[in-house]
Motif scaffolding. Structure first.
Motif, PDB file in Angstrom:
ATOM      1  N   THR A  22       0.843  -1.204   0.000  1.00 44.29           N
ATOM      2  CA  THR A  22       0.000   0.000   0.000  1.00 44.29           C
ATOM      3  C   THR A  22       0.877   1.252   0.000  1.00 44.29           C
ATOM      4  OG1 THR A  22      -0.062  -0.081   2.390  1.00 44.29           O
ATOM      5  CG2 THR A  22      -1.917  -1.074   1.237  1.00 44.29           C
ATOM      6  N   GLU A  23       0.229   2.359  -0.311  1.00 48.13           N
ATOM      7  CA  GLU A  23       0.958   3.624  -0.390  1.00 48.13           C
ATOM      8  C   GLU A  23       0.749   4.396   0.914  1.00 48.13           C
ATOM      9  OE1 GLU A  23       0.274   7.573  -2.991  1.00 48.13           O
ATOM     10  OE2 GLU A  23      -0.134   5.667  -3.982  1.00 48.13           O
ATOM     11  N   ILE A  24       1.826   4.919   1.459  1.00 46.05           N
ATOM     12  CA  ILE A  24       1.682   5.708   2.699  1.00 46.05           C
ATOM     13  C   ILE A  24       1.322   7.137   2.300  1.00 46.05           C
ATOM     14  CG2 ILE A  24       2.886   6.650   4.695  1.00 46.05           C
ATOM     15  CD1 ILE A  24       4.649   4.132   4.598  1.00 46.05           C
ATOM     16  N   ASN A  25       0.262   7.656   2.917  1.00 50.07           N
ATOM     17  CA  ASN A  25      -0.160   9.007   2.593  1.00 50.07           C
ATOM     18  C   ASN A  25       0.539   9.978   3.539  1.00 50.07           C
ATOM     19  OD1 ASN A  25      -1.426  11.343   2.038  1.00 50.07           O
ATOM     20  ND2 ASN A  25      -3.512  10.534   2.213  1.00 50.07           N
ATOM     21  N   PHE A  26       1.548  10.660   3.022  1.00 50.65           N
ATOM     22  CA  PHE A  26       2.339  11.542   3.885  1.00 50.65           C
ATOM     23  C   PHE A  26       1.557  12.780   4.325  1.00 50.65           C
ATOM     24  CE2 PHE A  26       5.722   8.941   2.158  1.00 50.65           C
ATOM     25  CZ  PHE A  26       6.484   8.721   3.290  1.00 50.65           C
ATOM     26  N   LYS A  27       0.492  13.106   3.554  1.00 48.83           N
ATOM     27  CA  LYS A  27      -0.315  14.264   3.940  1.00 48.83           C
ATOM     28  C   LYS A  27      -0.925  14.044   5.317  1.00 48.83           C
ATOM     29  CE  LYS A  27      -1.682  15.933  -0.583  1.00 48.83           C
ATOM     30  NZ  LYS A  27      -2.747  15.966  -1.573  1.00 48.83           N
ATOM     31  N   ARG A  28      -1.172  12.788   5.627  1.00 49.89           N
ATOM     32  CA  ARG A  28      -1.804  12.471   6.905  1.00 49.89           C
ATOM     33  C   ARG A  28      -0.877  12.761   8.092  1.00 49.89           C
ATOM     34  NH1 ARG A  28      -6.611  10.641   6.748  1.00 49.89           N
ATOM     35  NH2 ARG A  28      -7.444   9.994   4.758  1.00 49.89           N
ATOM     36  N   LEU A  29       0.382  13.007   7.788  1.00 50.61           N
ATOM     37  CA  LEU A  29       1.303  13.297   8.885  1.00 50.61           C
ATOM     38  C   LEU A  29       1.254  14.772   9.280  1.00 50.61           C
ATOM     39  CD1 LEU A  29       4.292  11.131   7.637  1.00 50.61           C
ATOM     40  CD2 LEU A  29       2.537  10.511   9.277  1.00 50.61           C
ATOM     41  N   ALA A  30       0.527  15.590   8.471  1.00 55.65           N
ATOM     42  CA  ALA A  30       0.497  17.038   8.745  1.00 55.65           C
ATOM     43  C   ALA A  30      -0.518  17.341   9.834  1.00 55.65           C
ATOM     44  CB  ALA A  30       0.141  17.771   7.457  1.00 55.65           C
ATOM     45  N   ARG A  31      -0.236  16.968  11.081  1.00 56.31           N
ATOM     46  CA  ARG A  31      -1.229  17.128  12.158  1.00 56.31           C
ATOM     47  C   ARG A  31      -0.879  18.249  13.122  1.00 56.31           C
ATOM     48  NH1 ARG A  31      -2.597  13.035  15.445  1.00 56.31           N
ATOM     49  NH2 ARG A  31      -4.815  13.410  15.194  1.00 56.31           N
ATOM     50  N   GLY A  32       0.318  18.864  12.952  1.00 58.50           N
ATOM     51  CA  GLY A  32       0.692  20.025  13.763  1.00 58.50           C
ATOM     52  C   GLY A  32       0.564  19.779  15.247  1.00 58.50           C
ATOM     53  N   MET A  33      -0.181  20.653  15.944  1.00 55.44           N
ATOM     54  CA  MET A  33      -0.274  20.576  17.411  1.00 55.44           C
ATOM     55  C   MET A  33      -0.980  19.285  17.879  1.00 55.44           C
ATOM     56  SD  MET A  33      -3.388  22.841  18.891  1.00 55.44           S
ATOM     57  CE  MET A  33      -3.216  24.459  18.209  1.00 55.44           C
ATOM     58  N   PHE A  34      -1.654  18.594  16.957  1.00 51.74           N
ATOM     59  CA  PHE A  34      -2.385  17.381  17.351  1.00 51.74           C
ATOM     60  C   PHE A  34      -1.581  16.112  17.106  1.00 51.74           C
ATOM     61  CE2 PHE A  34      -5.620  20.525  16.002  1.00 51.74           C
ATOM     62  CZ  PHE A  34      -6.185  20.755  17.244  1.00 51.74           C
ATOM     63  N   VAL A  35      -0.276  16.303  16.838  1.00 48.69           N
ATOM     64  CA  VAL A  35       0.531  15.156  16.413  1.00 48.69           C
ATOM     65  C   VAL A  35       0.524  14.003  17.423  1.00 48.69           C
ATOM     66  CG1 VAL A  35       2.767  15.987  17.275  1.00 48.69           C
ATOM     67  CG2 VAL A  35       2.675  14.560  15.231  1.00 48.69           C
ATOM     68  N   ASN A  36       0.437  14.322  18.695  1.00 46.90           N
ATOM     69  CA  ASN A  36       0.484  13.244  19.690  1.00 46.90           C
ATOM     70  C   ASN A  36      -0.878  12.887  20.274  1.00 46.90           C
ATOM     71  OD1 ASN A  36       3.273  12.839  19.544  1.00 46.90           O
ATOM     72  ND2 ASN A  36       3.621  14.637  20.828  1.00 46.90           N
ATOM     73  N   THR A  37      -1.925  13.274  19.588  1.00 51.71           N
ATOM     74  CA  THR A  37      -3.259  12.961  20.125  1.00 51.71           C
ATOM     75  C   THR A  37      -3.957  11.957  19.211  1.00 51.71           C
ATOM     76  OG1 THR A  37      -4.355  14.706  18.873  1.00 51.71           O
ATOM     77  CG2 THR A  37      -3.529  15.303  21.031  1.00 51.71           C
ATOM     78  N   ASP A  38      -4.998  11.328  19.763  1.00 55.77           N
ATOM     79  CA  ASP A  38      -5.801  10.415  18.939  1.00 55.77           C
ATOM     80  C   ASP A  38      -6.456  11.214  17.827  1.00 55.77           C
ATOM     81  OD1 ASP A  38      -5.235   8.247  20.452  1.00 55.77           O
ATOM     82  OD2 ASP A  38      -7.025   8.398  21.709  1.00 55.77           O
ATOM     83  N   PRO A  39      -6.527  10.655  16.633  1.00 59.64           N
ATOM     84  CA  PRO A  39      -7.157  11.417  15.547  1.00 59.64           C
ATOM     85  C   PRO A  39      -8.640  11.667  15.795  1.00 59.64           C
ATOM     86  CG  PRO A  39      -6.698   9.170  14.862  1.00 59.64           C
ATOM     87  CD  PRO A  39      -6.078   9.329  16.199  1.00 59.64           C
TER      88      PRO A  39
END
Lengths: 380, 412
Positions: free
Chosen positions: A342-359
């Motif tokens: 599968t392809e990893i969607n790097f856009k999904r890594l753009a979470r900023g201040m929420f990087v360490n929280t549950d989506p």
């Protein structure tokens, strides 16, 4: 039920009958949530158990024969008591399209009444599935013989049987688990199994209601097992499906011997076709090619973005035996679908201040990712 | 002998700010605000506690500010609760009337409400509110008070709000460690609705939308009955985060830009301005496009109102909203937000500020104080209900909130 959608002469009602004190308890726990979809009825010869129940519909059987007491393994009395109340029972069943019965077959009221009720439903040509339990081995040979006798009686006709072995249900418990906890666990499994079936039977035609296939699945000899798992977060569907498969507590060989599966997905969100394909593929991938698989999707606002997966598998050979009663041959490999790249969607890594929280998930989208990134909108 | 003062403290523990509000009910029943304290929130994310130590310190400072203004020592609070873990749904139960010859009794009503709330929940969840909606007696539906009516079958419909046990306990721990007892938790949007929504609006159908830092909470009323509540895990912090990522700024710079220049409508500006920010120690302070800023805000808020609209449509409520939307909370201060919400929903939209209280009006006359004002109003309503029920010997359901004084008045 939508009256305008009813066809004249076609029976519409789906009923759930809890038989004996244990069956009544299970039915009672289902009533509040499902009373809009099914008519829940309690049946017992013991008035006390009916008085204590919150069920709206109650039927006392054999008032004259047993004088409102239990039937206690007296098959002659059971027959007499049932005959006494047969007219009342048949009239209640008259407009039923499908009947679900729940109760124990350990020698009490259930062992006598459930087979008789199945006969009655058979005469009235009502689609029927009985949810029963196989007593613990430690409860003795007599109880197990009574179970076998009742089971044989039920299996005589075109009646579906979902038989849960109590020994298998509690197979993985720790030695110091309190007994109340064990019984609660057994109650819950039975309750979930019945709810899963109600969900399938009352689903819109495109998502459920194949009675013929259902009957074929639950007419298979052997036991029924249940796996339940809830999951949230990314890939929650596949996580829950894999968890529910694992909760069936079957090895690869046993999985390969399953005759039929009913898969229910319950969520508040929507499920994309691709995810559904992946999830059902994960189930069918571990089963044999000729297994019958039915699935249904239930919308439940209460679940929110979480997903609950219930898998009910029928036709599992009794522990340590195959369908013919022989020792199970051990297989070391099972055919599995090849892994997909599968392809990893790097856009999904753009979470900023929420990087360490549950989506924060809505319909499979992580709302913590900026809208312009998810929608692919250029800001320039 | 000095009469004991009737004082309540509301504590709004938000993701961006903590607000403590001390209010007193005067002899004539008017509510007067005695003290207000606000402090930037630390240790919370998306409405839930993620760092107890930091959250405790913020609560202490907010309450201490309020205490200093009113010279009253706070010992207990009524606190707001929100978070993505909150879920709600309607439930109903049908029971036979115990004695049809004398009609429906209050006991029958409580039994039906109890049965309707007996819904199995996972072990990690609990019921926060049981809000009675209406009753049916036999085939007569939509009855607010069936007491004395003749019939054999009574149906109760309730709105149940549930939340995660751990989330509530974390909040209790923070408030207790700060030195205060929690009298009760109230869902934030229910509290806000008491502060800003008028009875006529509740009658004709209104949606109160409380846009906070971490979540957007809303409640829909019709016929003065709470029909639907929901918490969306998207709030003002998401706007700030989007701006930070889209314009390559620090979070505090993005927050400053959002508040100072941001608009929810990107086509209001003709041409493009270059914006300047004060906090330019780390990043360039110039060359920032207003159009880009507004576009980021517009995209996020458009998505939010579409989600809200779709949810209300799916629940079958959208067509019955007669009075439109009332926006409140810190997020409602975003410029042009009401116009954008109106464009997307096609409904009249107003910004709701607290009413029905006196004292410190110049401070609390802002949507950011809606929840705190609602909490104290709730507290006084609840106190009156309990007092009345003591007088009659009747019980008050453990988790009752109506959001509608009518209900409290009628039953207790």
């Amino acid at each position: 039920m939508n009256k305008s959608a009813q066809t004249e002469g076609v029976k519409q009602k789906i009923a759930l009958w809890g038989v004996g004190s244990w069956g009544i308890r299970i039915a009672g726990s289902i009533q509040s949530e499902y009373q809009q979809r099914v008519e829940v009825v309690g049946v017992d010869s013991d008035v006390q158990s009916l008085i204590c129940s919150s069920l709206v519909h109650k039927i006392i059987i054999g008032e004259k024969t047993v004088r409102s007491r239990g039937l206690r393994r007296d098959t002659g009395k059971v027959e007499k008591a049932f005959r006494e109340s047969e007219a009342k029972i048949k009239s209640k069943l008259a407009d039923c399209r499908a009947l679900l019965i729940v109760g124990g077959l350990g020698g009490g009221v259930g062992s006598g009444v459930i087979p008789a009720l199945c006969n009655c439903a058979r005469e009235l040509k009502i689609f029927t599935i009985a949810f029963v339990t196989h007593p613990f081995k430690f409860e003795g040979k007599k109880k197990n013989l009574l179970f076998q006798k009742a089971r044989e009686e039920i299996e005589k006709g075109p009646v579906g049987l979902a038989c849960f072995s109590l020994d298998r249900l509690v197979g993985r418990i720790e030695d110091d688990t309190p007994h109340e906890e064990v019984f609660r666990h057994c109650d819950r499994i039975l309750k979930e199994a019945v709810e899963c079936m109600i969900s399938y039977l009352t689903a819109p035609p495109q998502r459920g209601g194949d009675y013929a296939l259902l009957e074929s699945i639950f007419s298979s000899p052997g036991e029924t097992v249940m796996g339940i798992r809830e999951a949230a977060g990314p890939n929650h569907l596949i996580t829950a499906v894999k968890g529910a498969l694992s909760a069936l507590s079957l090895n690869a060989t046993e999985l390969g011997m399953i005759k039929g599966v009913l898969l229910q997905l319950e969520t508040g969100g929507s499920i994309s076709f691709r995810r559904l394909e992946q999830a059902i593929g994960a189930v069918s991938g571990v089963l044999s090619e000729d297994v019958d698989l039915l699935y249904t999707i239930d919308k439940s606002k209460e679940k929110g973005e979480k997903i609950m997966v219930r898998i009910m598998a029928a036709g599992v050979p009794e522990e340590g035996e195959n369908a013919a009663g022989q020792a199970i041959p051990v297989t070391l490999t099972a055919d599995r679908p090849p892994a997909k790249q599968t392809e990893i969607n790097f856009k999904r890594l753009a979470r900023g201040m929420f990087v360490n929280t549950d989506p924060t998930l809505f319909e499979g989208e992580d709302m913590d990712i900026p809208t312009f990134v998810r929608k692919g909108v250029s800001l320039e | 002998m000095t009469q004991k003062r009737d004082i309540i403290t509301g504590l709004d523990v938000g993701t961006t700010k903590i607000c403590a509000l001390v209010a007193e009910r005067e002899e004539n029943g008017d509510i007067r605000i005695l003290g207000v304290g606000t402090y930037p929130s630390r240790g919370l994310r998306k409405g839930e506690v993620i760092n107890i130590t930091e959250a405790v310190a913020s609560i202490e400072k907010a309450v201490s500010q309020a205490e200093n203004i009113c010279e009253f020592e706070v010992t207990s609070v009524i606190a707001g609760i929100t978070g993505s873990h909150i879920q709600s749904f309607n439930s109903r139960a049908v029971l036979p009337v115990a004695n049809p010859s004398i009609g429906v009794t209050r006991k029958d009503m409580f039994r039906a409400i109890d049965a309707a709330q007996a819904v199995p929940l996972p072990r990690d969840r609990e019921v926060l509110h049981v809000i009675p909606q209406e009753f049916s007696v036999d085939d007569r539906k939509g009855i607010a008070d069936p007491e004395g009516m003749e019939g054999v079958r009574l149906e109760a419909q309730v709105h149940l709000v549930s939340g995660e046990v751990a989330a509530r306990r974390n909040l209790v721990n923070c408030i207790t460690q700060a030195g205060f007892e929690v009298e009760e938790f109230v869902l934030q949007q229910l509290a806000s609705s008491l502060a800003v929504v008028r009875k006529e609006e509740q009658q004709s159908g209104v949606v109160l939308v409380d846009i906070g830092g971490g979540t957007t909470d809303y409640v829909y009323f019709r016929d003065e009955i709470i029909r639907h509540t929901r918490v969306l895990g998207v709030g003002g912090d998401h706007l700030t985060n989007d701006i930070s990522l889209g314009m390559k700024l620090l979070l505090r710079q993005a927050e400053e830009l959002k508040k100072k220049y941001g608009s929810a409508l990107s086509d209001r500006v003709t041409g493009d301005d270059e914006l300047a920010i004060l906090d330019a120690l780390v990043r360039p302070a110039t060359g920032l496009s207003r159009k880009k800023l507004d576009r980021i805000i517009e995209l996020r808020l458009t998505e939010l109102f579409h989600l809200l609209r779709r949810d209300l449509e799916e629940e079958g409520h959208f067509q019955s909203i007669g009075s439109g939307l009332v926006l409140t909370g810190g997020g409602s201060l975003q410029k042009d937000i009401a116009a954008l919400a109106g464009q997307i929903t096609g409904l009249p939209v107003r910004i709701g500020t607290p009413f029905g209280v006196s004292g410190l009006r110049e401070i609390i006359d802002s949507p950011i104080y809606s929840t705190a004002v609602g909490l104290v109003k709730y507290g006084f309503l609840r106190r009156s209900s309990t007092d009345r029920s003591r007088g009659t010997g009747d019980r008050v359901p453990g988790v009752l909130f109506n959001g509608i004084k009518r209900w409290l008045d009628r039953y207790f």
